[in-house]
Design an enzyme around this catalytic site. Structure first.
Site, PDB file in Angstrom:
ATOM      1  N   ASP A  23       0.809  -1.220   0.037  1.00 55.01           N
ATOM      2  CA  ASP A  23      -0.006   0.020  -0.031  1.00 55.01           C
ATOM      3  C   ASP A  23       1.034   1.375   0.278  1.00 55.01           C
ATOM      4  O   ASP A  23       2.156   1.121   0.172  1.00 55.01           O
ATOM      5  CB  ASP A  23      -0.909   0.013   1.250  1.00 55.01           C
ATOM      6  CG  ASP A  23      -0.561   0.284   2.423  1.00 55.01           C
ATOM      7  OD1 ASP A  23      -1.004   0.769   3.343  1.00 55.01           O
ATOM      8  OD2 ASP A  23       0.834  -0.127   2.752  1.00 55.01           O
ATOM      9  N   HIS A  57      10.922  -9.307   0.854  1.00 58.19           N
ATOM     10  CA  HIS A  57      10.589  -8.065   0.822  1.00 58.19           C
ATOM     11  C   HIS A  57      11.994  -7.335   0.726  1.00 58.19           C
ATOM     12  O   HIS A  57      12.920  -7.448   1.835  1.00 58.19           O
ATOM     13  CB  HIS A  57       9.693  -7.404   1.777  1.00 58.19           C
ATOM     14  CG  HIS A  57       8.953  -6.172   1.522  1.00 58.19           C
ATOM     15  ND1 HIS A  57       9.674  -4.838   1.767  1.00 58.19           N
ATOM     16  CD2 HIS A  57       7.638  -6.115   0.699  1.00 58.19           C
ATOM     17  CE1 HIS A  57       8.694  -3.921   1.212  1.00 58.19           C
ATOM     18  NE2 HIS A  57       7.592  -4.480   0.574  1.00 58.19           N
ATOM     19  N   PHE A  88       6.682   1.958  -4.342  1.00 60.53           N
ATOM     20  CA  PHE A  88       8.006   2.127  -3.791  1.00 60.53           C
ATOM     21  C   PHE A  88       8.775   3.343  -4.137  1.00 60.53           C
ATOM     22  O   PHE A  88       9.719   3.782  -3.787  1.00 60.53           O
ATOM     23  CB  PHE A  88       9.059   0.954  -4.473  1.00 60.53           C
ATOM     24  CG  PHE A  88       8.645  -0.276  -3.813  1.00 60.53           C
ATOM     25  CD1 PHE A  88       9.077  -0.654  -2.694  1.00 60.53           C
ATOM     26  CD2 PHE A  88       8.017  -1.287  -4.539  1.00 60.53           C
ATOM     27  CE1 PHE A  88       8.884  -1.926  -1.947  1.00 60.53           C
ATOM     28  CE2 PHE A  88       7.812  -2.374  -4.162  1.00 60.53           C
ATOM     29  CZ  PHE A  88       8.386  -2.963  -2.941  1.00 60.53           C
ATOM     30  N   TYR A  95       2.896   4.841   0.785  1.00 59.95           N
ATOM     31  CA  TYR A  95       3.511   5.683   1.663  1.00 59.95           C
ATOM     32  C   TYR A  95       2.317   6.316   2.552  1.00 59.95           C
ATOM     33  O   TYR A  95       1.533   6.985   1.969  1.00 59.95           O
ATOM     34  CB  TYR A  95       4.722   6.188   1.581  1.00 59.95           C
ATOM     35  CG  TYR A  95       5.892   5.633   0.765  1.00 59.95           C
ATOM     36  CD1 TYR A  95       6.276   4.619   1.517  1.00 59.95           C
ATOM     37  CD2 TYR A  95       6.021   5.911  -0.468  1.00 59.95           C
ATOM     38  CE1 TYR A  95       7.568   3.971   0.817  1.00 59.95           C
ATOM     39  CE2 TYR A  95       7.401   5.283  -1.188  1.00 59.95           C
ATOM     40  CZ  TYR A  95       7.768   4.485  -0.217  1.00 59.95           C
ATOM     41  OH  TYR A  95       9.170   3.622  -1.154  1.00 59.95           O
TER      42      TYR A  95
END
Length: 222
Positions: A66, A188, A79, A68
């Site tokens: 999701d 991740h 990202f 920031y």
């Protein structure tokens, strides 16, 4: 909600936009904004990934969870952050892996629009978030929508490289036809993964796959 979305995506997702869950999602966002809550990214940037990467241009999919949830960070690309905003920790680790993998010193600019314009579809599974409340919009219908997006790419395109980082992204593997596409899995890039992302070499592997199909590789430098 200001839906700025490229025409090919509109055609692919027309049925989703008309479904009740999506209408409820839009009503929820309007109500939240009407109640004075701050939602990220700004309305005109929610579908930024769809505006910058037409469906027919998709070569690579990088799936985030999701947006920031801090001010001025989210702008509709997984990202990525806008110009002038420092790269968050996960993105810094992505840059470290690119440097290790390809020998490319990535500039500290955190804006990944250059990747998006080359065919890297930077999709978050959830497209909005309330300020300072991570995953706050994870159950309002976005995952149903983005699951349809992933299925649509799988069905409509050929030879797409899907980069699935972390357990959440890897759980979407069942939506992808692995006989038509390439799936690269890794931990991740978050510091919480304690460096398990490093050494995945996804960026060189991706370019090798693209070149084997006669496609232009991605220039991962910014």
């Amino acid at each position: 909600m200001d839906v700025k979305i490229q025409e090919e995506w509109k055609q692919l997702l027309a049925e989703e936009f008309d479904k009740e869950y999506f209408q409820n999602l839009v009503r929820f966002l309007h109500a939240e904004k009407g109640a004075g809550k701050t939602i990220y990214p700004p309305g005109g940037q929610i579908f930024n990934a769809f505006a910058l990467t037409p469906l027919s241009n998709v070569k690579v999919v990088i799936l985030g969870q999701d947006p920031y949830h801090g001010p001025n960070q989210a702008h509709g690309l997984s990202f990525s952050v806008p110009d002038g905003v420092p790269a968050p920790p996960s993105l810094k680790n992505i840059y470290k892996e690119i440097e290790s993998d390809l020998g490319i010193k990535v500039e500290k600019n955190g804006n990944l629009e250059n990747w998006a314009r080359q065919g890297v579809f930077l999709l978050n599974a959830v497209l909005t978030v309330e300020a300072s409340k991570p995953t706050s919009h994870s159950r309002i219908g976005w995952t149903e929508f983005t699951d349809a997006v992933i299925k649509g790419i799988s069905e409509s395109c050929q030879g797409v490289v899907f980069m699935l980082w972390g357990n959440f992204a890897r759980s979407k593997k069942e939506l992808i036809d692995s006989t038509k596409h390439y799936i690269l899995e890794a931990a991740h890039p978050s510091p919480l993964a304690r460096g398990a992302f490093f050494g995945c070499r996804h960026f060189s592997k991706c370019n090798g796959i693209l070149e084997s199909m006669g496609k232009k590789p991605i220039d991962w430098s910014l």
